[in-house]
Design an enzyme around this catalytic site. Structure first.
Site, short mmCIF file in Angstrom:
data_model
loop_
_atom_site.label_atom_id
_atom_site.label_comp_id
_atom_site.label_asym_id
_atom_site.label_seq_id
_atom_site.Cartn_x
_atom_site.Cartn_y
_atom_site.Cartn_z
N TYR A 24 11.75 3.25 -4.41
CA TYR A 24 11.21 4.55 -4.13
C TYR A 24 11.74 5.75 -4.22
O TYR A 24 13.12 5.71 -4.15
CB TYR A 24 10.63 4.59 -2.56
CG TYR A 24 9.54 3.73 -2.27
CD1 TYR A 24 8.37 4.38 -2.35
CD2 TYR A 24 9.80 2.50 -1.86
CE1 TYR A 24 7.04 3.23 -2.16
CE2 TYR A 24 8.67 1.52 -1.42
CZ TYR A 24 7.46 1.91 -1.57
OH TYR A 24 6.38 1.15 -1.08
N ARG A 47 9.49 7.48 3.98
CA ARG A 47 9.55 8.92 4.69
C ARG A 47 10.28 9.28 5.86
O ARG A 47 10.74 10.52 6.14
CB ARG A 47 7.95 9.03 4.73
CG ARG A 47 7.06 9.12 3.72
CD ARG A 47 5.71 9.07 3.67
NE ARG A 47 5.30 10.22 4.66
CZ ARG A 47 3.82 10.44 5.31
NH1 ARG A 47 2.90 9.50 5.07
NH2 ARG A 47 3.66 11.47 5.85
N ASP A 102 0.70 5.43 1.02
CA ASP A 102 -0.15 6.32 1.90
C ASP A 102 -0.99 7.47 1.19
O ASP A 102 -0.53 7.88 0.07
CB ASP A 102 0.50 6.92 3.10
CG ASP A 102 1.13 5.80 4.08
OD1 ASP A 102 0.45 4.81 4.40
OD2 ASP A 102 2.37 6.09 4.51
N ARG A 121 0.87 -1.19 -0.05
CA ARG A 121 -0.15 -0.01 0.08
C ARG A 121 0.80 1.19 -0.03
O ARG A 121 2.02 1.24 0.48
CB ARG A 121 -1.00 -0.13 1.30
CG ARG A 121 -0.30 0.21 2.72
CD ARG A 121 -1.33 -0.11 3.52
NE ARG A 121 -0.87 0.11 5.05
CZ ARG A 121 -1.39 -0.24 6.06
NH1 ARG A 121 -2.75 -0.33 5.88
NH2 ARG A 121 -0.70 0.00 7.12
#
Length: 251
Positions: free
Chosen positions: A110, A197, A52, A50
């Site tokens: 990412y 993050r 966010d 998933r």
């Protein structure tokens, strides 16, 4: 019944994240609604993981099962005709029924983008913003602490399932100065919730010289969910690629 592997790009700005949830529209929900219109019944999809709320994807991967006999190129056209313009199917191909988008993934990439052009409204949803000029060379030096196999408990959500392994391997972590922003690249065999993050903001704080390489090493070695208090905003994060062992080319 056949199984299909799909690659989708999306702008996460208007969604509450990938996963279906109450009181907000998710990307998963919108795609499943499009598939339901085609099939005249519910069709579940399973993603590689998933993302966010506010996070974007260049190449998220999901799988679904269908009894419909449609050529792969026609899946793309049909689904995109039913999806909003900020969610675009890039490819659909038939795979074996054993394929699983989540469990078969062996790596991910990412990217995180941050700009100090804080007055530019066109970057508002697509980059983090910070007025400080970042010391990119020092950020790259600090990044070396994080490369390799480590227990990343200090850099994940405190709500994570305690049974879930916290040891991950980062194979590439680069911090690059682009023309109008700083570009961080994370590649590894998997990432915990909020991990990218939290690592991104930690490196940003190092780029401001608010914390040191030694501080980051101490956070990592603490293996304590309270050790890191930093988490970058979601707008700057992109899921760029998901890797599978049998890929002829990386997605």
């Amino acid at each position: 019944m056949a199984r299909y592997k799909a690659v989708v790009s999306y702008d996460g700005s208007s969604y509450g994240g990938w996963q279906k949830q109450l009181n907000t529209t998710s990307i998963q929900e919108v795609i499943e609604q499009a598939l339901a219109k085609m099939h005249k019944h519910d069709v579940a999809i399973v993603a590689s993981g998933r993302t966010d709320a506010g996070v974007h994807a260049i190449a998220q991967v999901f799988h679904f099962d269908s009894e419909m006999k449609i050529q792969e190129k026609h899946w793309i056209k049909a689904l995109n005709s039913l999806l909003p313009k900020d969610i675009r199917i890039q490819s659909v191909k038939q795979v074996t029924e054993a394929f699983h988008a989540r469990f078969d993934a062996i790596g991910k990439r990412y990217d995180y983008l941050i700009s100090n052009d804080i007055l530019n409204p066109f970057k508002e949803n697509y980059m983090a913003k910070d007025a400080h000029k970042l010391d990119v060379a020092y950020m790259q030096e600090c990044a070396t602490v994080l490369i390799g196999t480590h227990d990343f408990t200090s850099f994940t959500s405190n709500k994570i399932d305690p049974r879930k392994p916290r040891v991950k391997t980062i194979t590439r972590l680069e911090v690059l100065q682009e023309k109008d922003h700083v570009h961080m690249i994370f590649e590894g065999n998997g990432f915990l919730r909020y991990m990218v993050r939290m690592l991104s903001q930690t490196l940003i704080e190092a780029g401001k010289h608010r914390i040191t390489k030694a501080d980051i090493k101490k956070m990592l070695e603490a293996k304590d969910k309270h050790a890191c208090r930093y988490k970058a905003v979601p707008q700057g994060l992109y899921l760029v690629r998901v890797d599978y062992a049998d890929d002829e080319e990386q997605n």
